[in-house]
Design an enzyme around this catalytic site. Structure first.
Site, PDB file in Angstrom:
ATOM      1  N   ARG A  52       0.827  -1.216   0.000  1.00  0.00           N
ATOM      2  CA  ARG A  52       0.000   0.000   0.000  1.00  0.00           C
ATOM      3  C   ARG A  52       0.863   1.269   0.000  1.00  0.00           C
ATOM      4  O   ARG A  52       0.401   2.360  -0.311  1.00  0.00           O
ATOM      5  CB  ARG A  52      -0.962  -0.014   1.186  1.00  0.00           C
ATOM      6  CG  ARG A  52      -2.285   0.695   0.855  1.00  0.00           C
ATOM      7  CD  ARG A  52      -3.314   0.496   1.936  1.00  0.00           C
ATOM      8  NE  ARG A  52      -2.793   0.970   3.189  1.00  0.00           N
ATOM      9  CZ  ARG A  52      -3.107   0.458   4.375  1.00  0.00           C
ATOM     10  NH1 ARG A  52      -3.939  -0.553   4.462  1.00  0.00           N
ATOM     11  NH2 ARG A  52      -2.577   0.966   5.475  1.00  0.00           N
ATOM     12  N   TYR A 104      -9.845  20.274 -18.238  1.00  0.00           N
ATOM     13  CA  TYR A 104     -10.426  18.938 -18.133  1.00  0.00           C
ATOM     14  C   TYR A 104     -11.610  19.001 -17.166  1.00  0.00           C
ATOM     15  O   TYR A 104     -11.458  19.416 -16.016  1.00  0.00           O
ATOM     16  CB  TYR A 104      -9.375  17.962 -17.614  1.00  0.00           C
ATOM     17  CG  TYR A 104      -9.898  16.569 -17.434  1.00  0.00           C
ATOM     18  CD1 TYR A 104     -10.178  15.776 -18.548  1.00  0.00           C
ATOM     19  CD2 TYR A 104     -10.148  16.048 -16.181  1.00  0.00           C
ATOM     20  CE1 TYR A 104     -10.686  14.502 -18.399  1.00  0.00           C
ATOM     21  CE2 TYR A 104     -10.652  14.768 -16.020  1.00  0.00           C
ATOM     22  CZ  TYR A 104     -10.923  14.002 -17.129  1.00  0.00           C
ATOM     23  OH  TYR A 104     -11.427  12.745 -16.974  1.00  0.00           O
ATOM     24  N   ASP A 176      -1.099  20.533 -14.865  1.00  0.00           N
ATOM     25  CA  ASP A 176      -1.601  19.326 -15.525  1.00  0.00           C
ATOM     26  C   ASP A 176      -0.956  19.294 -16.905  1.00  0.00           C
ATOM     27  O   ASP A 176      -1.335  20.040 -17.810  1.00  0.00           O
ATOM     28  CB  ASP A 176      -3.131  19.355 -15.616  1.00  0.00           C
ATOM     29  CG  ASP A 176      -3.699  18.081 -16.266  1.00  0.00           C
ATOM     30  OD1 ASP A 176      -2.947  17.384 -16.962  1.00  0.00           O
ATOM     31  OD2 ASP A 176      -4.906  17.820 -16.071  1.00  0.00           O
ATOM     32  N   LYS A 201      -3.150   8.442 -20.458  1.00  0.00           N
ATOM     33  CA  LYS A 201      -3.076   9.060 -21.783  1.00  0.00           C
ATOM     34  C   LYS A 201      -1.718   8.770 -22.435  1.00  0.00           C
ATOM     35  O   LYS A 201      -1.384   7.629 -22.639  1.00  0.00           O
ATOM     36  CB  LYS A 201      -3.372  10.564 -21.648  1.00  0.00           C
ATOM     37  CG  LYS A 201      -4.571  10.871 -20.740  1.00  0.00           C
ATOM     38  CD  LYS A 201      -5.886  10.326 -21.261  1.00  0.00           C
ATOM     39  CE  LYS A 201      -7.028  10.380 -20.230  1.00  0.00           C
ATOM     40  NZ  LYS A 201      -7.296  11.652 -19.611  1.00  0.00           N
TER      41      LYS A 201
HETATM   42  C1  LIG Z   1      -7.885  12.140 -18.395  1.00  0.00           C
HETATM   43  C2  LIG Z   1      -7.460  13.396 -17.791  1.00  0.00           C
HETATM   44  C3  LIG Z   1      -7.479  13.593 -16.409  1.00  0.00           C
HETATM   45  C4  LIG Z   1      -8.021  12.532 -15.450  1.00  0.00           C
HETATM   46  O1  LIG Z   1      -7.269  11.370 -15.468  1.00  0.00           O
HETATM   47  P1  LIG Z   1      -7.871   9.877 -15.280  1.00  0.00           P
HETATM   48  O2  LIG Z   1      -6.666   9.027 -15.449  1.00  0.00           O
HETATM   49  O3  LIG Z   1      -8.926   9.672 -16.339  1.00  0.00           O
HETATM   50  O4  LIG Z   1      -8.467   9.813 -13.919  1.00  0.00           O
HETATM   51  C5  LIG Z   1      -7.016  14.798 -15.920  1.00  0.00           C
HETATM   52  N1  LIG Z   1      -6.541  15.778 -16.744  1.00  0.00           N
HETATM   53  C6  LIG Z   1      -6.511  15.607 -18.072  1.00  0.00           C
HETATM   54  C7  LIG Z   1      -5.986  16.710 -18.936  1.00  0.00           C
HETATM   55  C8  LIG Z   1      -6.965  14.424 -18.646  1.00  0.00           C
HETATM   56  O5  LIG Z   1      -6.937  14.287 -19.982  1.00  0.00           O
END
Ligand SMILES: *Cc1c(COP(=O)(O)O)cnc(C)c1O
Length: 380
Positions: A52, A104, A176, A201
């Site tokens: 964990r 997002y 992000d 992604k």
């Molecule tokens: C997909 C995404 C998220 C969230 O991520 P998950 O892995 O789907 O929880 C956050 N920010 C961006 C820009 C994204 O494309």
């Protein structure tokens, strides 16, 4: 050679030379053990002894991402949203958070939920307006969250300028960077404090792992709190997902380069099409933040782009289902191209235009993608 001197493509392709010491296996095994023995001094042989808190596979993948981002440490989580919600958990009660209006939508919804509950105070600013960030800052701002390039208009924010403004009020800047994938921009080297990726992604890149990562410029008390919450909420990325992520990252740079080249060609091709009102891509000279993108995205503009169609809500949605090579589906950053009518997904309250179709351009032959978009536009 140390990982500090190796170039990013080499670090990713070798996955940090994570050769198994016991067997010499070039591809590291998956360690499924939930617990690890202590040594004669009662210390764990590696960093921790219970899954964990992490495991050998999670540390390998984290160390690779830390090297790619030139950070001090990384933590992998079971999803991108898990990483984001745990970072936001460290904002003091009632603390102020500033973030972009256009980003997002999962993150925006979560921030709005925390604000409605009185957990944080929130200011959303317009990413397209270059003075908006400075105006959104307060003396008690704790955290500024920036997504660059931002969904689904692909505004690129100047990270260096943002970091200066944010640090002046004593807040931290989190980026992000899902869309820049540690390939074309390294936000920590531009002054950001924390970088986030949805590894679902580009970093994994094959649409078969859900995961998120935070990378820090500095290991400090806040970072220790994030690691502790990850443990208590049982949120580290499991070993098998880490193995797949390591496998995906070995080809990160060639995937990103091909997606960038394809997206630029498609954006150029459709920016003067009779059925298209506008192509939105930071690599186009016509994009409002192209000057920043040119400076800040030094190794390709990525595979994310949007087309504003000369069509209403229903016809724009229909366009997506007419595509035959490109799949109508959510998500991004995979080897296969996807298209999505964002307003359908985000709901009527969303600021996303009715006629916007978001594309995640993959690594296919670009001519097949262009013909597919052509034939779907012809049906409008
Ligand atoms: C997909 C995404 C998220 C969230 O991520 P998950 O892995 O789907 O929880 C956050 N920010 C961006 C820009 C994204 O494309």
């Amino acid at each position: 050679m140390s990982n500090r001197t190796l170039r990013a493509e080499t670090i990713a392709a070798h996955a940090l030379r994570a050769i198994d010491a016991a067997t010499g296996a070039v591809v590291p095994p998956i360690y499924l053990s939930t617990t690890y023995a202590r040594d004669e001094n009662y210390a764990p042989l590696l960093k921790e002894n219970y899954v964990r808190s992490g495991s050998p596979n999670v540390w390998q993948a984290e160390d690779t991402i830390t090297a790619l981002e030139k950070g001090a440490a990384s933590l992998l989580f079971v999803s991108g949203m898990s990483a984001i919600s745990i970072l936001l958990e460290t904002v003091p009660m009632g603390g102020h958070v500033a973030a972009q209006q256009s980003m997002y939508y999962g993150t925006r919804n979560w921030l709005e939920r925390l604000a409605e509950k009185g957990r944080i105070t929130l200011t959303l600013f317009d990413a397209g307006d270059r003075s908006a960030l400075a105006n959104a800052l307060r003396p008690n701002t704790d955290l500024v969250w920036i997504e660059t390039p931002s969904n689904p208009m692909w505004d690129v924010i100047d990270i260096e300028a943002a970091a200066k403004a944010v640090h002046k009020v004593g807040a931290i800047l989190a980026i992000d960077a899902t869309g820049t994938a540690a390939v074309t921009t390294q936000p920590l080297t531009l002054g950001a404090d924390i970088v986030f990726h949805s590894v679902t992604k580009y970093l994994n890149g094959h649409s078969d792992v859900l995961g998120g990562v935070l990378v820090t410029r500095e290991v400090n008390a806040r970072w220790a709190e994030i690691a502790s919450i990850r443990n208590k909420t049982s949120s580290p990325l499991p070993p098998f997902e880490c193995f797949l992520l390591m496998r995906g990252m070995r080809t990160l740079h060639i995937r990103y380069a091909q997606a960038s080249a394809n997206a630029l060609a498609i954006a150029r091709h459709f920016s003067n099409h009779p059925k298209v009102e506008k192509a939105l891509y930071p690599g186009l000279g016509s994009h409002p933040s192209h000057d920043i993108a040119k400076r800040q995205m030094t190794n390709g503009y990525g595979g994310m782009m949007s087309l504003l169609l000369k069509a209403n809500f229903a016809a724009s949605q229909k366009f997506c289902t007419r595509l035959e090579v490109i799949t109508p589906a959510t998500s991004l950053g995979g080897v296969e191209s996807l298209a999505e009518h964002r307003k359908t997904v985000e709901g009527q309250a969303s600021p996303t235009p009715d006629n916007l179709v978001r594309f995640s351009i993959g690594i296919e032959n670009v001519n097949d993608l262009v013909s597919d978009i052509e034939q779907a536009l012809n049906g409008l």
